[in-house]
Design a protein around this motif. Sequence first.
Motif, mmCIF file in Angstrom:
data_model
loop_
_atom_site.group_PDB
_atom_site.id
_atom_site.type_symbol
_atom_site.label_atom_id
_atom_site.label_comp_id
_atom_site.label_asym_id
_atom_site.label_seq_id
_atom_site.Cartn_x
_atom_site.Cartn_y
_atom_site.Cartn_z
ATOM 1 N N ARG A 108 22.492 21.580 -14.748
ATOM 2 C CA ARG A 108 21.145 21.038 -14.563
ATOM 3 C C ARG A 108 20.467 21.788 -13.435
ATOM 4 O O ARG A 108 21.102 22.540 -12.683
ATOM 5 C CB ARG A 108 21.190 19.542 -14.246
ATOM 6 N N GLY A 109 19.159 21.606 -13.330
ATOM 7 C CA GLY A 109 18.390 22.347 -12.349
ATOM 8 C C GLY A 109 18.352 21.676 -10.995
ATOM 9 O O GLY A 109 19.056 20.700 -10.728
ATOM 10 N N SER A 110 17.501 22.194 -10.142
ATOM 11 C CA SER A 110 17.389 21.682 -8.785
ATOM 12 C C SER A 110 15.937 21.376 -8.471
ATOM 13 O O SER A 110 15.019 21.876 -9.115
ATOM 14 C CB SER A 110 17.915 22.706 -7.777
ATOM 15 N N VAL A 349 9.649 10.212 -3.942
ATOM 16 C CA VAL A 349 8.878 11.255 -4.620
ATOM 17 C C VAL A 349 9.542 11.640 -5.938
ATOM 18 O O VAL A 349 8.863 11.852 -6.958
ATOM 19 C CB VAL A 349 8.725 12.492 -3.705
ATOM 20 N N MET A 350 10.862 11.714 -5.942
ATOM 21 C CA MET A 350 11.578 12.045 -7.187
ATOM 22 C C MET A 350 11.301 11.005 -8.260
ATOM 23 O O MET A 350 11.195 11.319 -9.448
ATOM 24 C CB MET A 350 13.074 12.131 -6.903
ATOM 25 N N GLU A 351 11.188 9.747 -7.854
ATOM 26 C CA GLU A 351 10.908 8.688 -8.818
ATOM 27 C C GLU A 351 9.467 8.737 -9.312
ATOM 28 O O GLU A 351 9.163 8.240 -10.394
ATOM 29 C CB GLU A 351 11.182 7.319 -8.180
ATOM 30 N N SER A 352 8.573 9.336 -8.533
ATOM 31 C CA SER A 352 7.155 9.314 -8.899
ATOM 32 C C SER A 352 6.810 10.336 -9.962
ATOM 33 O O SER A 352 5.754 10.242 -10.590
ATOM 34 C CB SER A 352 6.293 9.574 -7.650
ATOM 35 N N LEU A 357 11.329 16.598 -15.150
ATOM 36 C CA LEU A 357 10.993 17.599 -14.139
ATOM 37 C C LEU A 357 11.525 17.229 -12.766
ATOM 38 O O LEU A 357 11.316 17.970 -11.803
ATOM 39 C CB LEU A 357 9.476 17.782 -14.061
ATOM 40 N N THR A 358 12.216 16.103 -12.650
ATOM 41 C CA THR A 358 12.744 15.691 -11.348
ATOM 42 C C THR A 358 14.225 15.327 -11.474
ATOM 43 O O THR A 358 15.093 16.166 -11.256
ATOM 44 C CB THR A 358 11.948 14.502 -10.787
ATOM 45 N N ARG A 359 14.517 14.109 -11.872
ATOM 46 C CA ARG A 359 15.901 13.621 -11.855
ATOM 47 C C ARG A 359 16.783 14.274 -12.911
ATOM 48 O O ARG A 359 17.979 14.399 -12.715
ATOM 49 C CB ARG A 359 15.907 12.102 -12.036
ATOM 50 N N GLU A 360 16.207 14.682 -14.031
ATOM 51 C CA GLU A 360 17.017 15.237 -15.121
ATOM 52 C C GLU A 360 16.584 16.654 -15.472
ATOM 53 O O GLU A 360 16.800 17.122 -16.582
ATOM 54 C CB GLU A 360 16.899 14.333 -16.358
#
Length: 748
Positions: A108-110, A349-352, A357-360
């Motif tokens: 997965r990405g970062s 911010v990750m949740e927003s 594009l954030t958590r996954e």
Amino acid sequence: MSGSGRKPPLVADRRYASQSRAGAAAKSRSAAGKTKSGATARKTARRKAPRGGFLGRIFGGFFRLIFRIVWGVTWRTGAVVGVLLGLATFYYYSTLPPVTQLLDGRSRGSVTLLDNEGRVFAWRGETFGGQITAQNVSPHLQHAVVATEDRRFYHHLGVSPRGIASAVRINLREGRGPFSGNGGSTITQQVAKLLCLGVPFERETQTEAEYEAECRESSVWRKIKEVPYALAMEAKYSKDEILTIYLNRAYLGAGARGFEAAAQRYFGKSANEVNPSEAAMLAGLLVAPSYYAPTRNLERAQGRANVILGLMAEQGYLTSAELSQSRSNPARLSEAAEARAGGYFADWVMESGPSFLTRETTEDVVIRTTLDQRLQRAAEEALAHIFETKVREGSEAQAAIVVMSSDGAVRAMVGGRRTQVSGAFNRATQALRQTGSSFKPFVYAAAMDLGYHPSDWVEDSPLTIHIPGSGPWSPRNYTNDFRGQVTLTEAFKHSLNIPAIRVSEAVGRENVRRVAAEFGIRSDMAQGPALPLGASEATLVEMTGAYAGLLNGGNAVRPYGLLELRLAGDNQLLIGKEGGIQNRVISERAARLTTYMMREVIESGTGTRARLPDREAAGKTGTTSAARDAWFIGFTADYVAGVWMGYDDNTPLNGVTGGGLPAEIWREVMVRVHEGLPAHPLPLDVPEPPVPLDVVVRQHSSGAAPAPVDPYRDPATGNYPAQAQQPQSLDNAIDQVLREVLGTFLPN
């Protein structure tokens, strides 16, 4: 003289020589015959001679038979194993791709998060810092890895039988399974494990955790399969290429995949530039990335690095002077890694953003945020200071802080007392708590918007309201006393409950709910008369954002932390700012008058412990029933800050109100936040002094002025509705209206 004639000379008879030669030949033939017959006799004698007797012959024959069987089985088995090993090695060799395709081992990405000045302050996911090679990486790092993991790396063919045997012996001695714990694997075998023996990750059929568990399996069969794979890599790649794969794929804690990402994360520099002490600390992470991560325990990581430095010196990679120099100057974290600022903020911010594009994310994403790291440190230090100096040792009370600008841009966030966390419960954004009297500004703002004035009078006296299905309800003030007629400003700054209820009933609960909701309180609000007392729940970030609307002149704000989201290396903007100032909720006049009353809370009301030494501030205290929650939220002309304090399990706070520790935390935060900033005046209107109450009564009696605030006066005309002309008392008036609306459902 015939008698004197000479006789011929005597000559030896030659027959003796012939006989002599014949005799010699005969003797030779005789000796040969004797020798042959003697050898034959000895051989016959040996065959006939018994060898240790009957039992000796039996055991000797048995052991010779066993040896022949074992030898036969061994060389045949060895031949079969050799053929199978060769075939397996050839198969793996044919499947190995070019080295460049094996360097980024993430599934997965970062996400890299930047603060408001573009500096990295947090990472999420697995970070890959970029490709490095064994040739261009710092020699100290190369030496540290080889010295730690495989000192004979450049001399074996990928497998070290001696190392495996030693590991098995150690594991058995310590009571573990032969392949549990110390594996004895070479770097080549570790690379084989990192590559999962060439098995790709199938996202559709297994989770990442399941795939990782499969790759890390330590069974005998797994070890056997590693051997041909390691041999194939040794045949396919050079030693430096194998080491390059290892340097790029190894997981080194804190989401860092590869030594380049780890060097950037922990030291803020490239892996090409690390010194011996930094290289040793990075190499020390290989054995247990989470346990030895310097962000978790720097002293433990430095101790592990000292061991690695010793190995490097022992194997000739460091001189004694270099060893001494490195140990006296241990590696230290970069400013970003040491502070680990904004853990709760980063999670929020990750949740927003959208999960893909954030958590996954499977891509490398860069997010620029609103975080101000100076303000973040100020909030964290202020919280720590109060708990160290004002809270009893061992207390499990929690606290949360939010600092934002008047447009809703969140500048700092603390979601609990433990600040260096990731993925923890965030009390600033996730905890729904009763707001208590910190809700009252919306009651008075609604009144100001309808034309009321801070100098208007309201009665603080016993009040009983009949609630359908619940019976009579008689609210009380926090001090259990009553002050009679007071102005709205006095009622507000002393946080009197009875006047707040009277004002709420006067302007209408629906108006109060509308103002609060439009300012950003999203939870269901209480329907009954207890609404102005903060019976509803909200999060700290919602409440702080709602107060920001009062500071900016009456416009709602949507709290936000994300400014820009892009893919790493791509200038195309994927997501921009989605928060900020929204629609107008109340008039600017109403906001400025409400701000005036909030300033009085700090100047001479319940929030005096929040008073700042060098600038104006406005705010409101809040304490819920049984002191389960304590709040202080307020602002200066520059920043809005909210503080909540309480227990996660709703245990009542002991002797804590919103005007106590929360106000002190707020003050400590704001003092630090405003260091170096010039003082600016609050945007407020100072009202005219109140008209004396006796004058108001006379004017009302003559019809020249409205009566003191009650639920039935028309705020525009000052007149009463026909059905409620001059009620004898507020209690009777409320009772009368409720009966007319609800009829027979009210108790007698």
